[in-house]
Design an enzyme around this catalytic site. Structure first.
Site, PDB file in Angstrom:
ATOM      1  N   LYS A  81     -72.822 -24.644  69.772  1.00  0.00           N
ATOM      2  CA  LYS A  81     -72.802 -23.487  70.957  1.00  0.00           C
ATOM      3  C   LYS A  81     -74.186 -23.289  71.482  1.00  0.00           C
ATOM      4  O   LYS A  81     -74.949 -23.156  70.546  1.00  0.00           O
ATOM      5  CB  LYS A  81     -72.206 -22.499  69.965  1.00  0.00           C
ATOM      6  CG  LYS A  81     -70.792 -22.411  69.889  1.00  0.00           C
ATOM      7  CD  LYS A  81     -70.326 -21.487  69.168  1.00  0.00           C
ATOM      8  CE  LYS A  81     -68.768 -21.493  68.943  1.00  0.00           C
ATOM      9  NZ  LYS A  81     -68.060 -20.572  67.560  1.00  0.00           N
ATOM     10  N   ASP A 128     -77.419 -30.690  61.375  1.00  0.00           N
ATOM     11  CA  ASP A 128     -76.104 -30.056  61.958  1.00  0.00           C
ATOM     12  C   ASP A 128     -76.707 -29.493  63.424  1.00  0.00           C
ATOM     13  O   ASP A 128     -77.767 -29.189  63.714  1.00  0.00           O
ATOM     14  CB  ASP A 128     -76.146 -28.734  61.188  1.00  0.00           C
ATOM     15  CG  ASP A 128     -75.954 -28.801  59.809  1.00  0.00           C
ATOM     16  OD1 ASP A 128     -75.057 -30.083  59.457  1.00  0.00           O
ATOM     17  OD2 ASP A 128     -76.376 -28.128  58.690  1.00  0.00           O
ATOM     18  N   GLU A 178     -84.411 -25.922  51.092  1.00  0.00           N
ATOM     19  CA  GLU A 178     -84.221 -25.909  52.539  1.00  0.00           C
ATOM     20  C   GLU A 178     -85.498 -26.699  53.085  1.00  0.00           C
ATOM     21  O   GLU A 178     -86.686 -26.536  52.636  1.00  0.00           O
ATOM     22  CB  GLU A 178     -84.642 -24.554  53.256  1.00  0.00           C
ATOM     23  CG  GLU A 178     -84.177 -24.256  54.566  1.00  0.00           C
ATOM     24  CD  GLU A 178     -85.437 -24.678  55.525  1.00  0.00           C
ATOM     25  OE1 GLU A 178     -85.107 -25.067  56.527  1.00  0.00           O
ATOM     26  OE2 GLU A 178     -86.431 -24.568  55.238  1.00  0.00           O
ATOM     27  N   ASP A 223     -75.684 -37.945  66.538  1.00  0.00           N
ATOM     28  CA  ASP A 223     -74.383 -38.259  67.365  1.00  0.00           C
ATOM     29  C   ASP A 223     -74.380 -37.269  68.757  1.00  0.00           C
ATOM     30  O   ASP A 223     -73.322 -37.424  69.562  1.00  0.00           O
ATOM     31  CB  ASP A 223     -73.211 -38.134  66.406  1.00  0.00           C
ATOM     32  CG  ASP A 223     -73.016 -36.722  66.350  1.00  0.00           C
ATOM     33  OD1 ASP A 223     -73.603 -36.152  65.435  1.00  0.00           O
ATOM     34  OD2 ASP A 223     -71.807 -36.265  66.746  1.00  0.00           O
ATOM     35  N   ASP A 283     -81.552 -31.923  50.285  1.00  0.00           N
ATOM     36  CA  ASP A 283     -80.798 -30.939  51.044  1.00  0.00           C
ATOM     37  C   ASP A 283     -80.203 -29.714  50.486  1.00  0.00           C
ATOM     38  O   ASP A 283     -80.639 -29.486  49.306  1.00  0.00           O
ATOM     39  CB  ASP A 283     -79.218 -31.921  50.778  1.00  0.00           C
ATOM     40  CG  ASP A 283     -78.420 -31.699  52.212  1.00  0.00           C
ATOM     41  OD1 ASP A 283     -77.726 -30.626  52.144  1.00  0.00           O
ATOM     42  OD2 ASP A 283     -78.048 -32.647  52.836  1.00  0.00           O
ATOM     43  N   GLU A 330     -86.558 -37.959  53.192  1.00  0.00           N
ATOM     44  CA  GLU A 330     -85.459 -37.629  53.949  1.00  0.00           C
ATOM     45  C   GLU A 330     -85.181 -36.093  53.961  1.00  0.00           C
ATOM     46  O   GLU A 330     -84.643 -35.731  52.771  1.00  0.00           O
ATOM     47  CB  GLU A 330     -84.127 -38.537  53.634  1.00  0.00           C
ATOM     48  CG  GLU A 330     -83.055 -38.408  54.518  1.00  0.00           C
ATOM     49  CD  GLU A 330     -81.770 -39.253  54.166  1.00  0.00           C
ATOM     50  OE1 GLU A 330     -81.429 -39.707  53.031  1.00  0.00           O
ATOM     51  OE2 GLU A 330     -80.924 -39.191  55.056  1.00  0.00           O
TER      52      GLU A 330
HETATM   53  C1  LIG Z   1     -74.131 -33.168  59.058  1.00  0.00           C
HETATM   54  S1  LIG Z   1     -74.758 -33.186  57.606  1.00  0.00           S
HETATM   55  C2  LIG Z   1     -75.621 -35.407  57.612  1.00  0.00           C
HETATM   56  C3  LIG Z   1     -75.672 -35.653  56.288  1.00  0.00           C
HETATM   57  C4  LIG Z   1     -76.572 -37.072  56.273  1.00  0.00           C
HETATM   58  N1  LIG Z   1     -77.990 -37.168  56.899  1.00  0.00           N
HETATM   59  C5  LIG Z   1     -75.636 -38.090  57.269  1.00  0.00           C
HETATM   60  O1  LIG Z   1     -76.106 -38.648  58.268  1.00  0.00           O
HETATM   61  O2  LIG Z   1     -74.560 -38.465  56.552  1.00  0.00           O
HETATM   62  C6  LIG Z   1     -76.328 -32.556  57.708  1.00  0.00           C
HETATM   63  C7  LIG Z   1     -76.839 -32.315  56.363  1.00  0.00           C
HETATM   64  O3  LIG Z   1     -78.163 -31.665  56.646  1.00  0.00           O
HETATM   65  C8  LIG Z   1     -78.117 -30.552  55.478  1.00  0.00           C
HETATM   66  N2  LIG Z   1     -79.248 -29.689  56.291  1.00  0.00           N
HETATM   67  C9  LIG Z   1     -79.163 -29.040  57.411  1.00  0.00           C
HETATM   68  N3  LIG Z   1     -80.292 -28.120  57.604  1.00  0.00           N
HETATM   69  C10 LIG Z   1     -81.051 -28.293  56.733  1.00  0.00           C
HETATM   70  C11 LIG Z   1     -82.269 -27.759  56.104  1.00  0.00           C
HETATM   71  N4  LIG Z   1     -82.898 -26.786  56.859  1.00  0.00           N
HETATM   72  N5  LIG Z   1     -82.633 -28.118  54.987  1.00  0.00           N
HETATM   73  C12 LIG Z   1     -82.262 -28.935  54.149  1.00  0.00           C
HETATM   74  N6  LIG Z   1     -80.889 -29.526  54.547  1.00  0.00           N
HETATM   75  C13 LIG Z   1     -80.415 -29.242  55.492  1.00  0.00           C
HETATM   76  C14 LIG Z   1     -76.819 -29.934  55.605  1.00  0.00           C
HETATM   77  O4  LIG Z   1     -76.791 -29.321  54.234  1.00  0.00           O
HETATM   78  C15 LIG Z   1     -76.222 -31.213  55.481  1.00  0.00           C
HETATM   79  O5  LIG Z   1     -75.973 -32.028  54.192  1.00  0.00           O
END
Ligand SMILES: C[S@@+](CC[C@H](N)C(=O)[O-])C[C@H]1O[C@@H](n2cnc3c(N)ncnc32)[C@H](O)[C@@H]1O
Length: 207
Positions: A117, A113, A90, A149, A63, A38
């Site tokens: 923009k 994320d 990452e 979403d 994460d 995940e």
């Molecule tokens: C909006 S949150 C959603 C968290 C969870 N998946 C949920 O749906 O509740 C996005 C998560 O993805 C992580 N994230 C974004 N880009 C990432 C990357 N390139 N590598 C690891 N984690 C990442 C962020 O740190 C954040 O915790």
């Protein structure tokens, strides 16, 4: 913005600096069950429920959000779950360095994320190129799950996926669905649904 760094004390947390390239995943889990990933596990609620449903799958939840990794560990530790390991890294770097090619039976990406923009869109994690990159690390028959979403992100990814010949849509002719029975809702999915937004779910399999 500075973020206070939480020291994570959990038997299920793997410190990146202690992980070989690639790690011995069967050795880490103590079995050679299938391996699933995940990406962006957030606080780990989706991971907990999914791992409880599939005790015979080994899950790696990653994460780069330290507090999220801590919350994920606490949640899985509290429930005595033994088939999840959490790593702070990452996504692209982690997959490249820590996942053996042709080893993943599933990849889950929920509400990454959105970078709403227009000028920031290129920062989005999921696009055709990233999914093609992941394919090398997946086994035939592996599942690819994506949920967002954010309309623009959902539609972009939904339109890109049919162009990847190695993948087969599990939703028939539907590029996405707004309901996915049996797929757990994450914290962010629930938050956005409470705001009246719809989730774009996608499910493909590697041929
Ligand atoms: C909006 S949150 C959603 C968290 C969870 N998946 C949920 O749906 O509740 C996005 C998560 O993805 C992580 N994230 C974004 N880009 C990432 C990357 N390139 N590598 C690891 N984690 C990442 C962020 O740190 C954040 O915790």
């Amino acid at each position: 913005m500075t973020q206070s760094f939480i020291h994570i004390e959990s038997p299920n947390y793997l410190r990146l600096q202690d992980l070989p390239t690639p790690p011995d995943w069967p050795g880490i889990f103590g079995n050679d069950n299938r391996l699933a990933l995940e990406i962006g596990c957030g606080v780990g609620d989706f991971m907990l429920k999914t791992a409880l449903d599939q005790p015979d799958t080994n899950f790696v939840a990653i994460d780069f959000y330290n507090k999220g990794c801590d919350k994920t560990c606490r949640r899985i530790d509290r429930h005595g779950v033994t088939n999840v390991r959490v790593v702070r890294d990452e996504a692209r770097a982690f997959v490249t360095e820590r996942i053996p090619k042709g080893s993943l039976s599933a990849v889950y990406i929920n509400c990454p994320d959105p970078w709403p923009k227009k000028r920031h869109r290129k920062r989005r994690l999921v696009n055709k190129e990233f999914i093609e990159f992941l394919l090398d690390y997946m086994v035939p028959g592996a599942d690819f799950f994506f949920a967002t979403d954010f309309d623009d992100y959902g539609i972009d990814v939904a339109n890109a996926l049919p162009g990847i010949a190695a993948l087969e849509n599990q939703f028939g002719i539907d590029l996405y669905r707004h309901e996915f029975p049996g797929y757990h809702l994450s914290k962010y999915m629930r938050k956005f649904m409470a705001e009246g937004k719809q989730i774009y779910f996608m499910h493909y399999k590697v041929r």
